[in-house]
Design an enzyme around this catalytic site. Structure first.
Site, PDB file in Angstrom:
ATOM      1  N   ARG A  93       2.127  -1.145  -0.105  1.00  0.00           N
ATOM      2  CA  ARG A  93       2.883  -1.683  -1.252  1.00  0.00           C
ATOM      3  C   ARG A  93       4.371  -1.338  -1.139  1.00  0.00           C
ATOM      4  O   ARG A  93       5.220  -2.125  -1.573  1.00  0.00           O
ATOM      5  CB  ARG A  93       2.315  -1.145  -2.563  1.00  0.00           C
ATOM      6  CG  ARG A  93       1.063  -1.898  -2.986  1.00  0.00           C
ATOM      7  CD  ARG A  93       0.516  -1.371  -4.294  1.00  0.00           C
ATOM      8  NE  ARG A  93      -0.401  -2.326  -4.908  1.00  0.00           N
ATOM      9  CZ  ARG A  93      -1.137  -2.075  -5.972  1.00  0.00           C
ATOM     10  NH1 ARG A  93      -1.068  -0.887  -6.550  1.00  0.00           N
ATOM     11  NH2 ARG A  93      -1.939  -2.986  -6.473  1.00  0.00           N
ATOM     12  N   GLY A 140      -7.565  -3.193  -3.372  1.00  0.00           N
ATOM     13  CA  GLY A 140      -7.399  -1.901  -2.695  1.00  0.00           C
ATOM     14  C   GLY A 140      -8.413  -1.654  -1.589  1.00  0.00           C
ATOM     15  O   GLY A 140      -8.052  -1.277  -0.471  1.00  0.00           O
ATOM     16  N   GLY A 185      -6.192  -6.231  -9.448  1.00  0.00           N
ATOM     17  CA  GLY A 185      -6.523  -6.917 -10.704  1.00  0.00           C
ATOM     18  C   GLY A 185      -5.732  -8.203 -10.876  1.00  0.00           C
ATOM     19  O   GLY A 185      -6.270  -9.215 -11.329  1.00  0.00           O
TER      20      GLY A 185
HETATM   21  C1  3PG Z   1      -3.206  -1.771  -9.608  1.00  0.00           C
HETATM   22  O1  3PG Z   1      -3.214  -0.926  -8.712  1.00  0.00           O
HETATM   23  O2  3PG Z   1      -4.193  -2.457  -9.898  1.00  0.00           O
HETATM   24  C2  3PG Z   1      -1.905  -2.043 -10.315  1.00  0.00           C
HETATM   25  O3  3PG Z   1      -0.897  -1.204  -9.830  1.00  0.00           O
HETATM   26  C3  3PG Z   1      -2.047  -1.931 -11.809  1.00  0.00           C
HETATM   27  O4  3PG Z   1      -2.411  -0.622 -12.184  1.00  0.00           O
HETATM   28  P1  3PG Z   1      -3.221  -0.385 -13.524  1.00  0.00           P
HETATM   29  O5  3PG Z   1      -4.582  -0.991 -13.311  1.00  0.00           O
HETATM   30  O6  3PG Z   1      -3.266   1.108 -13.743  1.00  0.00           O
HETATM   31  O7  3PG Z   1      -2.482  -1.089 -14.634  1.00  0.00           O
END
Ligand code: 3PG
Ligand code: MG
Length: 396
Positions: free
Chosen positions: A36, A345, A368
């Protein structure tokens, strides 16, 4: 609706606040994947080259709001960013009241989630963020699904709000995969639960030609087809939904089921892997990967695809003996001439592990956000940019 693109804005001498998603995985204070950060570098570099004074902001993890905590500090990210940009990028701990910065310099503002009101998109906090800059650049695709002060609120109040090249590139790549894809369009959705990916499975089932499911999600489909899944992770309450999705009515994606699987008697790094036909899983066994015959069959589907969307591994690839299925699919995507897009991820970790990064057409920084886009939802941070662009056009 169009948004203003950072590349069309004159940034010379301007104070530019860039929201990136630098929420990277850490273990014992060390960054375990800097992808990232690397993705954000071209945007920051472009703003510096254009003569801007650059302030970068991001969240990291989920700290308790209003309570700065060392374990959620962006300090390791500031060091990595300095290395990648080859300039000193200091971390500014206390910044909401004002930041001292000159054109040609960049700094990283400490975790936005240390500030009370960030997650609720507090108006006052959003206005204070906006007051720091002349131009706000939203570049954090991975956080564009969150309605928070640093993603949406600030964009409402900044003198000018535009999209950064990373955000624009992500949106373009996803549109290419979904709006008018080269067919066959194949999606691979792995992960542990049908329930958490239900909307994305439903949306994909309507548009793709083949939907390959993996992990615990596949176990639920296997059980729904009437097979024994032993002690495998699956969701009883999702069996009817899985049957409905697999129903293959007209216009619906085909969801191919595994013909063989890799099982073990325990979930552990040293568990012994055994291949079984899908009809032979014993009641004390756990399904931890797809079998070799299934992997070959799915690889054939991928080989002839025009477009591949990949989110989630098909087995417990963290343990080598249950990673073969994910490896075969990753290599098939890499070898295929299909336009391929991957996000999430675990998917990125699998791409790293099997070294196929250079052969995937587009690797999204979103987890997400990637899924919400695929579901057809409008990302709220993008909607704000569209509204701002529309009002600029009206004023002209
Ligand atoms: C993620 O890694 O999904 C994003 O950075 C958003 O993070 P969050 O789900 O804690 O809002
Ligand atoms: Mg998340």
């Amino acid at each position: 609706m169009p948004v203003i693109d950072m590349r069309d804005v004159d940034l010379a001498g301007k104070r530019v606040l860039i929201r990136e998603d630098l929420n990277v995985p850490l273990a014992a204070g060390q960054i375990t994947s800097d992808s990232r950060i690397r993705s954000a570098v071209p945007t920051i570099r472009a703003a510096l080259d254009a003569g801007a004074a650059v302030m970068v902001m991001s969240h990291l993890g989920r700290p308790e709001e209003g309570q700065p905590a060392a374990e959620f500090s962006l300090a390791p990210v500031a060091s990595r960013l300095s290395e990648l940009l080859r300039i000193d990028v200091p971390l500014v701990a206390d910044w909401i009241g004002g930041v001292d910065i000159e054109p040609g310099q960049a700094c990283l503002l400490e975790n936005v989630r240390f500030l009370a009101g960030e997650k609720a998109c507090d108006e006052g906090l959003s206005q204070r963020m906006a007051a720091l800059c002349d131009v706000f650049v939203m570049d954090a695709f991975g956080t564009a699904h969150r309605v928070q002060a640093s993603t949406c609120g600030v964009a409402k109040y900044a003198p000018l709000a535009c999209a950064g090249p990373l955000l624009s590139g992500e949106l373009e790549a996803l549109a290419k995969a979904l709006d008018d894809p080269r067919r066959p369009l194949v999606a691979i959705v792995g992960g542990s639960k049908v329930s958490t990916k239900l909307t994305v499975l439903g949306a994909l089932a309507e548009v793709v030609d083949q939907l390959i499911v993996g992990g615990g999600i596949a176990n639920t489909f296997i059980a729904a087809a009437g097979h024994e899944v032993g002690k495998s992770l699956y969701e009883v309450e999702m069996l009817d939904i899985a049957r409905e999705l697999a129903g293959n009515d007209t216009g619906r994606a085909e969801i191919p089921l595994p013909v063989d699987v890799v099982v073990a008697s325990a979930f552990s790094a040293d568990a012994v892997a055994t291949t079984r036909a899908i009809t032979d899983v014993a009641d004390d066994e756990l399904i931890l990967d797809i079998g070799p015959q299934t992997a070959r069959c799915f690889a054939d589907i991928i080989e002839t695809a025009g477009t591949v969307i990949w989110n989630g591994p098909v087995g417990v690839f963290e343990f080598d003996q249950f990673g073969e299925g994910t490896k075969v699919l990753a290599e098939a995507i890499a070898a295929s001439s299909a336009f391929s897009i991957a996000g999430g991820g675990d998917t990125l970790a699998a791409i790293d592990k099997y070294g196929v990064e250079d052969d995937i057409s587009y690797i999204s920084t979103g987890g997400g956000a990637f899924l919400e886009f695929v579901e057809g939802k409008k990302l709220p941070a993008v909607a704000v940019l569209e509204n701002r662009a529309a009002s600029v056009r009206e004023a002209l």
